[in-house]
Design a protein around this motif. Sequence first.
Motif, short mmCIF file in Angstrom:
data_model
loop_
_atom_site.label_atom_id
_atom_site.label_comp_id
_atom_site.label_asym_id
_atom_site.label_seq_id
_atom_site.Cartn_x
_atom_site.Cartn_y
_atom_site.Cartn_z
N GLU A 291 42.68 49.62 39.07
CA GLU A 291 42.22 48.55 38.03
C GLU A 291 42.95 47.17 38.07
O GLU A 291 42.51 45.95 38.23
N ARG A 292 44.19 47.40 38.37
CA ARG A 292 45.18 46.27 38.43
C ARG A 292 44.89 45.59 39.94
O ARG A 292 45.12 44.49 40.16
N LEU A 293 44.68 46.30 40.94
CA LEU A 293 44.40 45.87 42.24
C LEU A 293 43.01 45.05 42.31
O LEU A 293 42.73 44.18 42.76
N ALA A 294 42.01 45.50 41.55
CA ALA A 294 40.63 44.87 41.35
C ALA A 294 40.82 43.47 40.77
O ALA A 294 40.24 42.50 41.22
N VAL A 295 41.75 43.31 39.75
CA VAL A 295 42.07 42.31 39.18
C VAL A 295 42.77 41.18 40.10
O VAL A 295 42.26 40.02 40.16
N ARG A 296 43.62 41.78 40.93
CA ARG A 296 44.10 40.88 41.74
C ARG A 296 43.15 40.49 42.70
O ARG A 296 43.31 39.12 43.46
N VAL A 297 42.24 41.20 43.13
CA VAL A 297 41.26 40.94 44.05
C VAL A 297 40.29 39.76 43.75
O VAL A 297 39.97 38.66 44.51
N LEU A 298 39.90 39.84 42.19
CA LEU A 298 39.05 38.96 41.61
C LEU A 298 39.62 37.73 41.44
O LEU A 298 39.32 36.39 41.94
N ARG A 299 41.08 37.68 41.21
CA ARG A 299 41.86 36.37 41.05
C ARG A 299 42.05 35.58 42.39
O ARG A 299 41.85 34.21 42.50
N ALA A 300 42.41 36.34 43.53
CA ALA A 300 42.30 35.79 44.76
C ALA A 300 41.27 35.20 45.35
O ALA A 300 41.29 34.24 46.06
N ALA A 301 40.16 35.64 45.01
CA ALA A 301 38.65 35.35 45.38
C ALA A 301 38.54 34.19 44.47
O ALA A 301 37.28 33.48 44.62
N ARG A 302 39.06 33.89 43.50
CA ARG A 302 38.77 32.68 42.42
C ARG A 302 37.44 33.08 41.84
O ARG A 302 36.71 31.99 41.61
N LEU A 303 37.05 34.34 41.45
CA LEU A 303 36.05 34.45 40.56
C LEU A 303 36.42 34.39 39.15
O LEU A 303 37.51 34.65 38.80
N ARG B 200 30.35 50.19 41.82
CA ARG B 200 31.76 51.18 41.75
C ARG B 200 32.60 50.74 42.86
O ARG B 200 32.05 50.88 44.29
N TYR B 201 33.70 50.94 42.72
CA TYR B 201 34.67 50.64 43.81
C TYR B 201 36.02 51.79 43.61
O TYR B 201 36.25 52.21 42.63
N THR B 202 36.47 52.03 44.89
CA THR B 202 37.34 53.17 44.97
C THR B 202 38.85 52.60 45.28
O THR B 202 38.91 51.35 45.88
N LEU C 40 39.36 48.78 47.47
CA LEU C 40 40.27 47.82 47.16
C LEU C 40 41.59 47.69 48.00
O LEU C 40 42.06 46.48 48.16
N THR C 41 42.10 48.65 48.58
CA THR C 41 43.25 48.31 49.53
C THR C 41 42.94 48.04 50.99
O THR C 41 43.54 47.36 51.66
N ALA D 273 35.74 42.20 51.32
CA ALA D 273 34.32 42.53 51.44
C ALA D 273 33.89 43.01 50.00
O ALA D 273 32.95 42.58 49.41
N VAL D 274 34.88 43.32 49.05
CA VAL D 274 34.64 43.86 47.84
C VAL D 274 34.40 42.49 47.01
O VAL D 274 33.51 42.50 46.09
N ALA D 275 35.07 41.49 47.20
CA ALA D 275 35.15 40.32 46.40
C ALA D 275 33.81 39.48 46.78
O ALA D 275 33.14 39.10 45.96
#
Length: 283
Positions: free
Chosen positions: A189-201, A258-260, A264-265, A270-272
């Motif tokens: 979940e922490r990784l997902a938050v970083r992905v969203l922030r990095a993508a500026r979503l 859903r993501y694993t 995320l790693t 692609a997830v973003a």
Amino acid sequence: MIDRLLSSQDGVVTSTHARAAGLSADAIEWRVRSGRWRRVSRGVYVARDRPFTDAARARCAVWSTSHGVLTGTSAAFWLGITTHLPPRVEVTVPLTSSGRAVPGVVLRRRTLDAADIVEVRRLRVTGLALTVLEASAVLGQEVMDRQLQRNATVIALRRAQDRNRGRRGSPAAETLLRAAEGGARSEAERLAVRVLRAARLTGWVINHPFGPYIIDIAFPAQRVAIEIDGWAFHSDTRAFHHDRIRQNVLSASWTVLRYTWQDLTERPDAVAAEIRAFVHRVQ
């Protein structure tokens, strides 16, 4: 006797093995000159009437060294964690060992703890815990997750990791192990938050309540729900059925993605992009 030995060792024999089976040095040399055996390296031979399999390659690689141990993804093959031996076989020898690698062998120098060496089918190989750590650092989280569902334990992995700090791949293995120790779902979940922030979503919130459930990450305006799957070894039958009920309830009024941990790693961009596409589609 020598034929039985060859059959049990994938067609590979050392001069030490051959002498113990009753062959003299002259008898060994005759087999080489007559073409019955092929000399792979000094003191290591393969019988020409047998297929040269991955198992035979692994034996030749280890037995061509002094005090060598099969390690990394090569050890993973020998222990049945993977199905194919890498093109170049990885063998680790003590720091004090001399000699060079033969063709097709990656030679690493490191003195392994005795607790991390086992003998399987007459071949020295790293034990399950260290092998899982090293293979996971190369092949990804699914290797560790799968073995934790089988015979590996988090405690054993931690002990092997602590005995082998500083080795090649240690930082990557440490990251995976910490996730396994602490529950990969929260770390993911922490990784997902970083992905969203990095993508500026924007427009998302974490731990969004919906009826009796909490959505891991939600875009409430667009009703897009992001659900993070933990590692399988943390799951049981009750958790599996609970997640399926939860999925059905959410899917009735939300778009659920859903993501694993692996997603995320290994493919964060692609997830973003996928999340962005779904959010824009329902605006």
